[in-house]
Write an enzyme that holds these catalytic residues in place. Structure first.
Site, PDB file in Angstrom:
ATOM      1  N   GLU A   1      39.386  31.435  51.811  1.00  0.00           N
ATOM      2  CA  GLU A   1      39.661  30.310  50.924  1.00  0.00           C
ATOM      3  C   GLU A   1      39.971  29.026  51.686  1.00  0.00           C
ATOM      4  O   GLU A   1      40.648  29.053  52.712  1.00  0.00           O
ATOM      5  CB  GLU A   1      40.893  30.728  50.117  1.00  0.00           C
ATOM      6  CG  GLU A   1      41.399  29.782  49.101  1.00  0.00           C
ATOM      7  CD  GLU A   1      42.593  30.414  48.391  1.00  0.00           C
ATOM      8  OE1 GLU A   1      42.864  31.618  48.598  1.00  0.00           O
ATOM      9  OE2 GLU A   1      43.263  29.700  47.652  1.00  0.00           O
TER      10      GLU A   1
ATOM     11  N   GLU B   1      35.869  44.346  37.262  1.00  0.00           N
ATOM     12  CA  GLU B   1      35.847  45.422  36.261  1.00  0.00           C
ATOM     13  C   GLU B   1      37.223  46.067  36.157  1.00  0.00           C
ATOM     14  O   GLU B   1      37.704  46.361  35.061  1.00  0.00           O
ATOM     15  CB  GLU B   1      34.794  46.474  36.639  1.00  0.00           C
ATOM     16  CG  GLU B   1      33.346  46.007  36.523  1.00  0.00           C
ATOM     17  CD  GLU B   1      32.924  45.098  37.684  1.00  0.00           C
ATOM     18  OE1 GLU B   1      33.658  45.027  38.689  1.00  0.00           O
ATOM     19  OE2 GLU B   1      31.861  44.452  37.563  1.00  0.00           O
TER      20      GLU B   1
END
Ligand SMILES: Nc1ccn([C@H]2C[C@H](O)[C@@H](COP(=O)(O)OP(=O)(O)OP(=O)(O)O)O2)c(=O)n1
Ligand SMILES: [Mg+2]
Ligand SMILES: [Mg+2]
Length: 633
Positions: free
Chosen positions: A410, A353
């Site tokens: 990751e 957002e």
DNA sequence: ATCCTCCCCTAC
DNA sequence: TAAGGTAGGGGAGGAT
């Protein structure tokens, strides 16, 4: 730099740099670094120092030595000795090399050397002393099996006169081998604070002054709050975890086995034997997602993880705030631009957002709030990151260990075999693993798939947030043309501006330019890489095992020494830190660099920068880009 | 030709 | 209150 033994050698450096113009200059008080080592020179060698080499004998006729790395006596001296006694000298290996001279060789290098005997430098010295060529076999560095790898010995000196740097790095394991050295065992990392340290912390708090590097507990406290230190540390840990899991694996993968059982009946996907599939997996706005587990009320809102509380202005008790306050008192003519008094607290991670408003990871809070006035903030949760990372890695590891750890959130995974054995399609597997990780951690992740790591990574970018995408071979060509160059791994701020200055902004743009054009712009290797990447080509394999080449510790925060003594105290903590990290992984080293940056003359606050770096192997240099990109050092 | 030193750049 | 760390790829230019 003072001290002959260090001079021109890969040994130890202490450099001060004027940040404004990049000039190097010596630091006189600290330049005595080499005197200690100089005193250790053999008297025999002095006659050759700084003088023309005279032929004394021919005992080394037909001998051609190659000196590798640091030796005692140093390569300089060996060179002179060889010349004086009829031998040949090289700093690197050539076909004519008859003997390799070394005091200390990392294992990696030994493997790469051919049949040339590795001989201790004392062979040369002793031969000269005896006036005849001695049998080198008695001077072999390693006698077949038992290798006694010499160590870089961090000897912690008593601080006495203040005229010496309180840390030495020596490489002296050969002449006097020492398996058990007299190295001081440093105190454990997470030791309790001493009374004095506690007192000083309280004093600082009471005075409302941020701690500086002069404080003995500064380093540990800094590390406890540095998210960059945390993610760097975790990265190394997970690379290591993968190594260890692979070493100890019994070839049994519970997660995979369950999948195979579940898929026993039903249709199986077909995979051609030659096609390999790489998966890239990455947690979505990692730090934010961890925070949202405990603050579900903030879901769907623009949110950033940062040290600062909400607010645009830098707190006056922060370094940035103090800097600004100091700046305010300067005469108008003295003022240089240090920017607005925005909070310079960095955003480690921001929600999607917030990203819609242009907020990015790594941005300063002050800037971010201008872009997104509604931005909420949350504090760090280091334990939470460790917990989630751990689950992420353990989960994947229950399916395969063909993992290249990239960071705490990751990794790349070669799923070729896994897909084949389970019969799952890429989509089925992606959905399965994302759900499992979501359930186990409460945090969303995204996965990308492709034929190589680049394609997998670009696919993840498209998949985010909370999605999955398979960039299939047939689609690669058309997919690449519109990809912005800024999406390519390895293309950062500088590269991007070079490219955009020439009107290049997408992979398609780069495809149209010739290889030589791009190489002239970016360099040979980077140019080739970019040309390949622009077409979705990436030939670098996944590296499942990792060998660390260096260990370093940098601090570029809160360094405001007023006295040389404070500098020594901090150097002491830094060297303790490097030593601790080396012993923790049982690493030996060949050399040490030490670096110091001093503030630019116009900089408002006296901040300088220190780095200590130890390398195992060939290369050993610490580097930092402070002072550029607008930072005030 | 190959290596070394001193960087620059990048990623997370 | 802020915590700008760390490891690795690679290039320019000099030395061997
Ligand atoms: N400049 C940066 C970049 C990253 N990180 C930390 C916080 C991130 O949450 C984490 C992982 O980095 P990513 O690049 O994977 O970014 P995110 O996970 O935050 O977002 P994305 O969804 O894009 O992966 O590393 C940081 O502290 N400072
Ligand atoms: Mg992420
Ligand atoms: Mg990541």
């Amino acid at each position: 730099m003072g001290g002959g033994f260090c001079r021109g050698k890969r040994k130890a450096n202490l450099v001060a740099r004027d940040m404004r113009n990049g000039n190097k200059q010596n630091v006189p008080e600290l330049a005595d670094w080499g005197n200690y080592m100089e005193a250790k020179r053999l008297k025999l060698l002095d006659q050759f120092h700084n003088s023309e080499v005279k032929r004394i004998s021919n005992i080394f006729e037909g001998i051609s030595i190659f000196v590798n790395g640091l030796t005692r006596p140093p390569a300089d001296e060996l060179k002179n000795l060889m010349a004086a006694h009829g031998g040949e000298f090289h700093m690197y290996q050539s076909s004519s090399t008859t003997h390799l001279i070394a005091s200390n060789l990392p294992n990696v290098k030994i493997k790469n050397l051919g049949r040339v005997p590795i001989v201790k430098p004392s062979w040369i010295v002793d031969s000269i002393a005896m006036g005849k060529l001695l049998d080198f076999k008695r001077y072999l560095l390693y006698n077949n099996q038992s290798r006694t790898q010499p160590r870089l010995d961090f000897t912690v000196m008593q601080k006495t006169t203040g005229s010496k740097v309180p840390v030495q790095a020596t490489s002296n394991g050969i002449a006097i081998p020492h398996e058990q050295t007299n190295m001081e065992v440093p105190s454990p990392r997470n030791q309790d604070h001493t009374e004095i340290e506690n007192k000083s912390a309280i004093d600082n708090k009471g005075k409302g002054i941020s701690k500086t590097a002069a404080d003995p507990s500064f380093l540990q406290e800094f590390y406890q709050n540095s998210r960059l230190h945390l993610i760097s540390t975790l990265c190394a840990e997970y690379k290591d975890l993968v190594n260890k899991l692979r070493e100890t694996s019994d070839g049994h993968f519970p997660g995979k086995d369950k999948l195979i059982a579940k898929k026993a009946e039903g249709p199986r996907a077909f995979y051609p034997s030659f096609a390999s599939v790489v998966m890239h997996i990455d947690m979505d706005c990692f730090f934010v997602s961890v925070a949202l587990r405990k603050r579900p009320d903030l879901r769907g809102k623009p949110l950033a993880i940062t040290h600062a509380r909400n607010g645009r202005l830098a707190n006056e008790n922060s370094h940035r705030g103090a800097e600004f306050k100091l700046w305010e008192h300067l005469e108008p003519g003295e003022k240089v631009d240090i920017g607005d008094r925005d909070s310079m607290s960095e955003i480690a991670s921001c929600s999607y957002e917030a990203r819609k408003s242009g907020v990015r990871n790594g941005m300063f809070l002050g800037q971010a709030i201008k872009l997104c006035p509604d931005l909420k903030t949350q504090p760090y949760d280091f334990e939470g990151y460790k917990e989630v990372s751990n689950i992420l890695y353990r989960t994947i590891a229950s399916y395969t260990l063909d993992i290249e750890a990239v960071s705490c959130d990751e990794m790349y995974v070669d799923v070729t075999k896994l897909l084949k054995e389970t019969g799952l399609t890429v989509e089925e597997w992606a959905t399965h693993i994302r759900n499992e990780i979501m359930e186990a951690t409460g945090c969303p992740c995204s996965t990308g798939f492709g034929a190589n790591r680049l394609q997998a990574r670009l696919a993840t970018r498209k998949a985010k947030p909370a999605g999955q995408y398979y960039l299939q071979a047939d689609d690669v060509e058309s997919y690449m043309t519109d990809i912005p160059l800024s999406d390519l791994p390895g293309v950062g701020r500088v590269t991007l501006s070079k490219l955009s200055n020439l009107g290049l902004s997408t992979c398609g743009d780069v495809q149209m330019k010739s290889l030589s054009f791009i190489q002239a712009l970016l360099g040979k290797k980077a140019g080739q890489t970019l040309k390949d990447q622009a077409r979705g080509v990436d030939s670098r394999p996944l590296n499942f095992t990792h060998e660390r080449k260096s260990i370093s510790a940098d601090v570029n925060y809160g360094i405001r020494f007023k006295k040389l003594e404070e500098c020594y105290t901090f150097l002491q903590s830094l060297s303790d830190e490097v030593f601790n990290r080396m012993s923790a992984v049982n690493m030996t080293a060949k050399g040490l660099t030490l670096k110091l940056l001093v503030r630019a003359p116009e900089a408002p606050v006296n901040i300088c920068w220190l780095n200590m770096h130890v390398a195992h192997g060939i290369y050993l240099y610490g580097e930092h880009n402070a002072g550029r990109d607008g930072s005030k050092v």
